[in-house]
Every structure is written in structure tokens, then in C-alpha cells.
Design an enzyme around this catalytic site. Structure first.
Site, PDB file in Angstrom:
ATOM      1  N   GLY A   1      33.809  52.547  37.346  1.00  0.00           N
ATOM      2  CA  GLY A   1      32.550  51.852  37.585  1.00  0.00           C
ATOM      3  C   GLY A   1      31.971  52.211  38.944  1.00  0.00           C
ATOM      4  O   GLY A   1      32.067  53.352  39.398  1.00  0.00           O
ATOM      5  N   ALA A   2      31.375  51.228  39.608  1.00  0.00           N
ATOM      6  CA  ALA A   2      30.726  51.467  40.900  1.00  0.00           C
ATOM      7  C   ALA A   2      31.690  52.023  41.941  1.00  0.00           C
ATOM      8  O   ALA A   2      31.290  52.802  42.816  1.00  0.00           O
ATOM      9  CB  ALA A   2      30.090  50.177  41.403  1.00  0.00           C
ATOM     10  N   ALA A   3      32.973  51.662  41.853  1.00  0.00           N
ATOM     11  CA  ALA A   3      33.963  52.169  42.809  1.00  0.00           C
ATOM     12  C   ALA A   3      34.073  53.687  42.753  1.00  0.00           C
ATOM     13  O   ALA A   3      34.414  54.329  43.745  1.00  0.00           O
ATOM     14  CB  ALA A   3      35.324  51.532  42.550  1.00  0.00           C
TER      15      ALA A   3
ATOM     16  N   SER B   1      36.883  48.839  38.770  1.00  0.00           N
ATOM     17  CA  SER B   1      38.297  48.681  39.085  1.00  0.00           C
ATOM     18  C   SER B   1      38.908  49.979  39.586  1.00  0.00           C
ATOM     19  O   SER B   1      38.235  50.988  39.740  1.00  0.00           O
ATOM     20  CB  SER B   1      39.101  48.201  37.879  1.00  0.00           C
ATOM     21  OG  SER B   1      39.054  49.194  36.881  1.00  0.00           O
TER      22      SER B   1
ATOM     23  N   THR C   1      38.010  45.976  44.975  1.00  0.00           N
ATOM     24  CA  THR C   1      37.983  46.005  43.520  1.00  0.00           C
ATOM     25  C   THR C   1      39.269  45.343  43.039  1.00  0.00           C
ATOM     26  O   THR C   1      39.914  44.617  43.796  1.00  0.00           O
ATOM     27  CB  THR C   1      37.793  47.446  42.985  1.00  0.00           C
ATOM     28  OG1 THR C   1      37.537  47.402  41.583  1.00  0.00           O
ATOM     29  CG2 THR C   1      38.956  48.350  43.298  1.00  0.00           C
ATOM     30  N   TYR C   2      39.637  45.572  41.796  1.00  0.00           N
ATOM     31  CA  TYR C   2      40.862  44.990  41.260  1.00  0.00           C
ATOM     32  C   TYR C   2      41.643  46.068  40.514  1.00  0.00           C
ATOM     33  O   TYR C   2      41.101  47.104  40.132  1.00  0.00           O
ATOM     34  CB  TYR C   2      40.561  43.799  40.345  1.00  0.00           C
ATOM     35  CG  TYR C   2      39.777  44.173  39.113  1.00  0.00           C
ATOM     36  CD1 TYR C   2      40.418  44.492  37.922  1.00  0.00           C
ATOM     37  CD2 TYR C   2      38.386  44.241  39.152  1.00  0.00           C
ATOM     38  CE1 TYR C   2      39.697  44.860  36.798  1.00  0.00           C
ATOM     39  CE2 TYR C   2      37.653  44.600  38.034  1.00  0.00           C
ATOM     40  CZ  TYR C   2      38.313  44.908  36.861  1.00  0.00           C
ATOM     41  OH  TYR C   2      37.599  45.281  35.760  1.00  0.00           O
TER      42      TYR C   2
END
EC number: 4.1.1.11
Length: 128
Positions: free
Chosen positions: A73-75, A25, A57-58
Site C-alpha cells: 500500500g502507501a508504505a 502494511s 504501519t503494521y
């Protein structure tokens, strides 16, 4: 037929931190979310102005006034602290509504302080 239209944008935001261990996110200051008509859990498209990367993402609501823009995270692999990004939301509309739609734009400075806010085609509201 529905069209995908820009709903709102936070322009020139600076990434303040990243947390690779979080599930994913982008955390955004609550004041900036309110100004840009964005809400928690809303899907966003993020563009990194430093490397051209785009990712979805959100939103997670951050603390009002901290001016944080944290990738999680991955972002967090898509932009580094100090990178300039654009955060955009979109909405589906019928063509008739889309023709008159005016997205909300919030422009921030290098410290993520809001400088201007306006709907496209309207006068700027200077904030500082």
C-alpha cells in the site's frame, strides 16, 4: 506515567518488494518475526536508511524462510526494493520496569539472513 520503550528491532533489513495495490502494511518473514519477538498486526516504526524517511504501519506474517520484506500500500512509496531499513516495535512500561528492560535486536545481512540476535546488554548470539 508510562514510558514508550524499544521492544525489538530488525536492523539493516533489505526491502525485497512492494505492492502498491495492497491495503497497507509490511510483510516480514515469519522466522525473522519470531527471532525479533514481533507478531502479526503489531504496529511498527520503519526507518529507511537510504532516504531518512520514517513511517508507521503494521506487520503481516510472511512465509518462513523466504526472507521477504515487502512494503504494501502507501508504505511501498516510502522505500524501494534494495533500500536498507530498520523495523522497530515499542512497548509501554512503568519506569521501574523500563529501567531494567532489554530490547531484542536482530541484525540481518544483505539477503535478510539473520547474522546476530541479542538483548541489549547481553552477549550476541551469532547465527551464521
Amino acid at each position: 506515567m508510562k514510558l514508550h520503550m524499544l521492544k525489538s528491532k530488525i536492523h539493516n533489513a533489505i526491502v525485497t518488494s512492494g505492492d502498491l495495490e495492497y491495503e497497507g502494511s509490511i510483510t516480514i518473514d515469519k522466522e525473522l518475526l519470531d527471532m525479533a519477538d514481533m507478531i502479526a498486526n503489531e504496529k511498527v516504526l520503519v526507518v529507511n536508511n537510504n532516504n531518512g524517511e520514517r513511517f508507521e504501519t503494521y506487520i503481516i506474517e510472511g512465509t518462513r524462510g523466504l526472507r521477504e520484506i515487502q512494503l504494501n500500500g502507501a508504505a511501498a512509496r516510502c522505500a524501494l526494493p534494495g533500500d536498507e531499513i530498520i523495523i522497530m516495535t515499542f512497548a509501554e512500561m512503568e519506569p521501574e520496569e523500563a529501567r531494567n528492560w532489554k530490547p531484542m535486536i536482530v541484525i540481518v545481512d544483505r539477503m535478510n539472513n539473520p547474522k546476530r540476535r541479542h538483548r541489549v546488554g547481553s552477549e550476541d548470539e551469532y547465527l551464521g
